[in-house]
Design an enzyme around this catalytic site. Structure first.
Site, PDB file in Angstrom:
ATOM      1  CG  ASN A 192     -85.254 126.979  66.102  1.00 45.06           C
ATOM      2  OD1 ASN A 192     -84.341 126.701  65.334  1.00 45.06           O
ATOM      3  ND2 ASN A 192     -85.475 128.224  66.490  1.00 45.06           N
ATOM      4  CG  HIS A 246     -85.471 133.287  71.472  1.00 42.79           C
ATOM      5  ND1 HIS A 246     -86.317 132.264  71.849  1.00 42.79           N
ATOM      6  CD2 HIS A 246     -85.846 134.358  72.220  1.00 42.79           C
ATOM      7  CE1 HIS A 246     -87.152 132.700  72.777  1.00 42.79           C
ATOM      8  NE2 HIS A 246     -86.886 133.963  73.013  1.00 42.79           N
ATOM      9  CB  SER A 296     -83.415 133.116  65.405  1.00 51.30           C
ATOM     10  OG  SER A 296     -84.774 132.847  65.637  1.00 51.30           O
ATOM     11  CG  HIS A 329     -91.008 134.009  69.980  1.00 50.54           C
ATOM     12  ND1 HIS A 329     -90.044 134.944  70.289  1.00 50.54           N
ATOM     13  CD2 HIS A 329     -90.345 132.941  69.479  1.00 50.54           C
ATOM     14  CE1 HIS A 329     -88.847 134.465  70.002  1.00 50.54           C
ATOM     15  NE2 HIS A 329     -89.000 133.256  69.507  1.00 50.54           N
ATOM     16  CB  SER A 359     -82.602 129.450  69.661  1.00 52.18           C
ATOM     17  OG  SER A 359     -83.244 128.779  68.600  1.00 52.18           O
ATOM     18  CB  CYS A 388     -94.267 133.367  63.007  1.00 51.08           C
ATOM     19  SG  CYS A 388     -94.270 132.041  61.783  1.00 51.08           S
ATOM     20  CD  GLU A 393     -94.653 129.018  69.017  1.00 51.84           C
ATOM     21  OE1 GLU A 393     -95.450 128.140  68.637  1.00 51.84           O
ATOM     22  OE2 GLU A 393     -93.467 129.085  68.626  1.00 51.84           O
TER      23      GLU A 393
END
Length: 322
Positions: free
Chosen positions: A226, A47, A268, A79, A224, A101, A131
């Protein structure tokens, strides 16, 4: 910042920028691009719009749906994806390159194992995030996704045994009250803390950096998850917190009285974008200087993404390195 004032102290979070999973995915994409083969990417690899633009320039084509995959390679995003997607891609003739990942793949493994053992799988996370959809796609249709304490479904009380996994970029402060509520409703709950270590480290650092900063800049794409959580943590501790995607979005008024500026970047976000932000802030602080030259720096990330995708160096303070 007033003209002639001392240049502010800039602290860049030691955890800012790429995590292991993102570096791995970008390296894999770059290697595939150099192979000369036709590479398709279903959705975004990660992202961040700067990374996606770089991959497009390298010849990797982003597609909205699977087509004829003959003589083509499908790059599975970091993801992850559901099992049905991989099976469908193979039926259409695609070769697969899996950039999932490893930490996300570990969540897939837990979900499948616990479902086989007779547990209902509960995923704590953003239900529309790729994800989370990929985790759900590893299991049966009985999997439950919960994104907040208020949205625990009534049918949770009818579950005898539940295995709870977590989207890897969630915040534990958000997760634990949900787990406690589930344990009060369900006779047996096995909780797996699958928030990844890079996320935990980034969030831990963001619980201190805003407290010692007059202003905080969080860098990352709006898509994103996170990055959004880093910003939410920062804003809860320091109202002078700003979320930007690139240096061009910086407003000089944010730093008028700031002597200490904290900067972090999502998992990212390329180092070149963070470097451009630091350069822009320093240019704003210099009397009579123009900051216009810094605004296009992030557009040239393609030249430095290979370096950014290499294993990270530990860095400390106030220089344009991450």
């Amino acid at each position: 910042m007033k003209a002639g004032a001392k240049e502010p102290e800039i602290t860049i979070a030691s955890t800012a920028g790429f995590c292991f999973g993102v570096r791995r995915a970008i390296r894999m994409a770059q290697d595939l691009a150099r192979s000369g083969k036709t590479i398709h990417m279903l959705g975004d690899l990660v992202h961040n719009q700067h990374v996606i633009a770089m991959l497009a320039r390298a010849g990797i084509r982003k597609i909205a749906r699977l087509g004829n995959g003959r003589d083509k390679t499908l790059l599975i995003r970091a993801h992850g994806a559901g099992r049905h997607l991989a099976a469908r891609a193979r039926r259409k003739g695609y070769l697969l390159a899996d950039a999932t990942c490893p930490m996300v793949r570990a969540i897939h493994k837990i979900a499948r194992k616990m479902e086989r053992a007779g547990y209902t799988i509960i995923v704590l996370g953003d239900r529309r995030h790729e994800e989370v959809q990929g985790i759900v796609g590893q299991t049966s249709k009985n999997t439950i996704v919960i994104d907040s304490l208020e949205n625990i479904p009534a049918r949770a009380a009818k579950i005898a045994r539940a295995a709870v996994v977590v989207q890897s970029t969630q915040d534990m402060d958000h997760v634990l009250p949900i787990v406690a509520a589930l344990k009060a409703k369900i006779r047996e709950v096995k909780f797996f803390n699958t928030i990844c270590r890079p996320t935990r480290m980034k969030q831990a650092e963001m619980k201190s950096l805003p407290l010692v900063s007059d202003a905080v800049v969080v860098i990352g794409s709006r898509s994103s998850a996170n990055t959004r959580r880093l910003f939410e943590i920062s804003r809860s501790l320091n109202p002078h917190s700003y979320w930007i995607e690139s240096a061009g979005q910086i407003k000089p008024r944010w730093f008028k009285r700031a002597r200490r500026i904290g900067i972090t970047a999502g998992a990212s976000t390329p180092e070149c974008v963070t470097r451009a932000v630091v350069e822009k802030i320093r240019a704003i602080a210099r009397p009579g200087s123009s900051s216009r030259g810094c605004q296009s720096t992030s557009a040239n990330c393609g030249r430095s993404l290979r370096k950014s995708a290499a294993p990270a160096r530990k860095t400390a303070r106030a220089n344009p390195q991450k």
